[in-house]
Design a protein around this motif. Sequence first.
Motif, mmCIF file in Angstrom:
data_model
loop_
_atom_site.group_PDB
_atom_site.id
_atom_site.type_symbol
_atom_site.label_atom_id
_atom_site.label_comp_id
_atom_site.label_asym_id
_atom_site.label_seq_id
_atom_site.Cartn_x
_atom_site.Cartn_y
_atom_site.Cartn_z
ATOM 1 N N ASP A 281 -26.752 -0.220 -5.524
ATOM 2 C CA ASP A 281 -26.289 1.244 -5.425
ATOM 3 C C ASP A 281 -25.978 1.434 -3.740
ATOM 4 O O ASP A 281 -25.105 2.356 -3.644
ATOM 5 C CB ASP A 281 -27.420 2.319 -5.901
ATOM 6 N N LEU A 282 -26.496 0.829 -2.984
ATOM 7 C CA LEU A 282 -26.409 1.102 -1.551
ATOM 8 C C LEU A 282 -25.291 0.413 -1.031
ATOM 9 O O LEU A 282 -24.614 0.733 0.188
ATOM 10 C CB LEU A 282 -27.656 0.744 -0.620
ATOM 11 N N LEU A 283 -24.804 -0.439 -1.663
ATOM 12 C CA LEU A 283 -23.597 -1.312 -1.325
ATOM 13 C C LEU A 283 -22.361 -0.322 -1.258
ATOM 14 O O LEU A 283 -21.538 -0.732 -0.203
ATOM 15 C CB LEU A 283 -23.281 -2.643 -2.307
ATOM 16 N N ASP A 284 -22.133 0.608 -2.074
ATOM 17 C CA ASP A 284 -21.214 1.334 -1.879
ATOM 18 C C ASP A 284 -21.113 2.212 -0.539
ATOM 19 O O ASP A 284 -20.189 2.615 0.219
ATOM 20 C CB ASP A 284 -21.052 2.473 -2.988
ATOM 21 N N THR A 285 -22.292 2.324 -0.326
ATOM 22 C CA THR A 285 -22.573 3.223 0.972
ATOM 23 C C THR A 285 -21.947 2.264 2.249
ATOM 24 O O THR A 285 -21.362 2.933 3.174
ATOM 25 C CB THR A 285 -23.878 3.751 1.355
ATOM 26 N N ALA A 286 -22.633 0.989 2.133
ATOM 27 C CA ALA A 286 -21.969 0.038 3.177
ATOM 28 C C ALA A 286 -20.425 0.017 3.077
ATOM 29 O O ALA A 286 -19.776 -0.152 4.000
ATOM 30 C CB ALA A 286 -22.786 -1.217 2.819
ATOM 31 N N ASP A 287 -19.904 -0.057 2.186
ATOM 32 C CA ASP A 287 -18.435 -0.095 1.919
ATOM 33 C C ASP A 287 -17.756 1.076 2.687
ATOM 34 O O ASP A 287 -16.593 0.745 3.271
ATOM 35 C CB ASP A 287 -18.067 -0.344 0.565
ATOM 36 N N VAL A 288 -18.326 1.960 2.354
ATOM 37 C CA VAL A 288 -17.878 3.278 3.138
ATOM 38 C C VAL A 288 -17.714 3.371 4.353
ATOM 39 O O VAL A 288 -16.792 3.791 5.261
ATOM 40 C CB VAL A 288 -18.390 4.725 2.294
ATOM 41 N N LEU A 289 -18.824 2.727 4.945
ATOM 42 C CA LEU A 289 -18.971 2.794 6.504
ATOM 43 C C LEU A 289 -18.148 1.769 7.046
ATOM 44 O O LEU A 289 -17.683 2.085 8.175
ATOM 45 C CB LEU A 289 -20.588 2.334 6.725
ATOM 46 N N GLU A 290 -18.104 0.636 6.366
ATOM 47 C CA GLU A 290 -16.891 -0.474 6.722
ATOM 48 C C GLU A 290 -15.547 0.024 6.791
ATOM 49 O O GLU A 290 -14.830 -0.052 7.730
ATOM 50 C CB GLU A 290 -17.094 -1.658 6.006
ATOM 51 N N ILE A 291 -15.146 0.758 5.916
ATOM 52 C CA ILE A 291 -13.973 1.470 5.793
ATOM 53 C C ILE A 291 -13.606 2.338 6.878
ATOM 54 O O ILE A 291 -12.573 2.251 7.698
ATOM 55 C CB ILE A 291 -13.704 2.166 4.521
ATOM 56 N N ALA A 292 -14.798 3.410 7.239
ATOM 57 C CA ALA A 292 -14.470 4.103 8.332
ATOM 58 C C ALA A 292 -14.341 3.648 9.956
ATOM 59 O O ALA A 292 -13.588 3.910 10.501
ATOM 60 C CB ALA A 292 -15.944 5.110 8.175
ATOM 61 N N LEU A 293 -15.283 2.162 9.823
ATOM 62 C CA LEU A 293 -15.162 1.639 11.071
ATOM 63 C C LEU A 293 -13.461 0.810 11.133
ATOM 64 O O LEU A 293 -12.890 0.864 12.280
ATOM 65 C CB LEU A 293 -15.857 0.362 11.161
ATOM 66 N N LYS A 294 -13.003 0.403 10.172
ATOM 67 C CA LYS A 294 -11.793 -0.254 10.233
ATOM 68 C C LYS A 294 -10.594 0.773 10.532
ATOM 69 O O LYS A 294 -9.525 0.272 10.911
ATOM 70 C CB LYS A 294 -11.495 -0.962 8.852
ATOM 71 N N ASN A 295 -10.714 1.992 10.150
ATOM 72 C CA ASN A 295 -9.839 3.052 10.270
ATOM 73 C C ASN A 295 -9.775 3.585 11.562
ATOM 74 O O ASN A 295 -8.775 4.342 11.813
ATOM 75 C CB ASN A 295 -9.898 4.086 9.192
ATOM 76 N N VAL A 296 -10.373 3.320 12.585
ATOM 77 C CA VAL A 296 -10.665 3.804 13.817
ATOM 78 C C VAL A 296 -9.645 2.721 14.514
ATOM 79 O O VAL A 296 -10.149 1.498 14.631
ATOM 80 C CB VAL A 296 -12.086 3.696 14.563
#
Length: 208
Positions: free
Chosen positions: A98-113
């Motif tokens: 369940d926490l993998l989705d949270t890790a994915d969202v954080l990674e997407i946020a980092l890549k978009n900067v």
Amino acid sequence: MSLRFAAARTSLRPTLMRPVQFNPLRARFSTDAAPQTDAPKEAAKPMDEAVIAEKDKQISDLQDLYRRSLADMENIRQRTKKEVENASSFAITKFAKDLLDTADVLEIALKNVPQAERTSDANKSLKDFYSGVSMTHDNLIKTFKRAGVEPYGETLGVKFDHNLHEAVFQAPVPGKEPGSVLEVLKPGYMIKGRVLRNAQVGVVTESS
């Protein structure tokens, strides 16, 4: 003359008899002393060979059953031990997934900067945002690792493995080896050496 008469009178005097006393102990001993004759004992008959063979077979069967029972008990003990270890090791599997989705969202946020904005003071708010999200992501990955959850599959160019990868798209790319990983959309994760989630990747196909 008188002496003869006296002797004669003495010889005619009745002899006094002593009374005989009955001794029961002596009578018992005398009875026991009598020889006893035992009846002849019959000689033991030898067991039939068929009976002996049947007894040996029964003993062998019981020994085999005993060994099998020991083996079964050992198998049950080992299986129970492994099940307990697995239950302990993989108890957080659902929670970690369940926490993998949270890790994915954080990674997407980092890549978009944008790369230039990550360290530039021109937009300090965006820089601080990136720094905060990056620290949150790093702490989450460290927490995963303490629980035995490890990311994998972020290396490009490796051979596609259906046990580790999930092909999201395929594309022909000149100069790239067909069947190799072109892009990693989401990293995969393992828990205690078992795949928790396959890495979602793009795969190179042959040019038509």
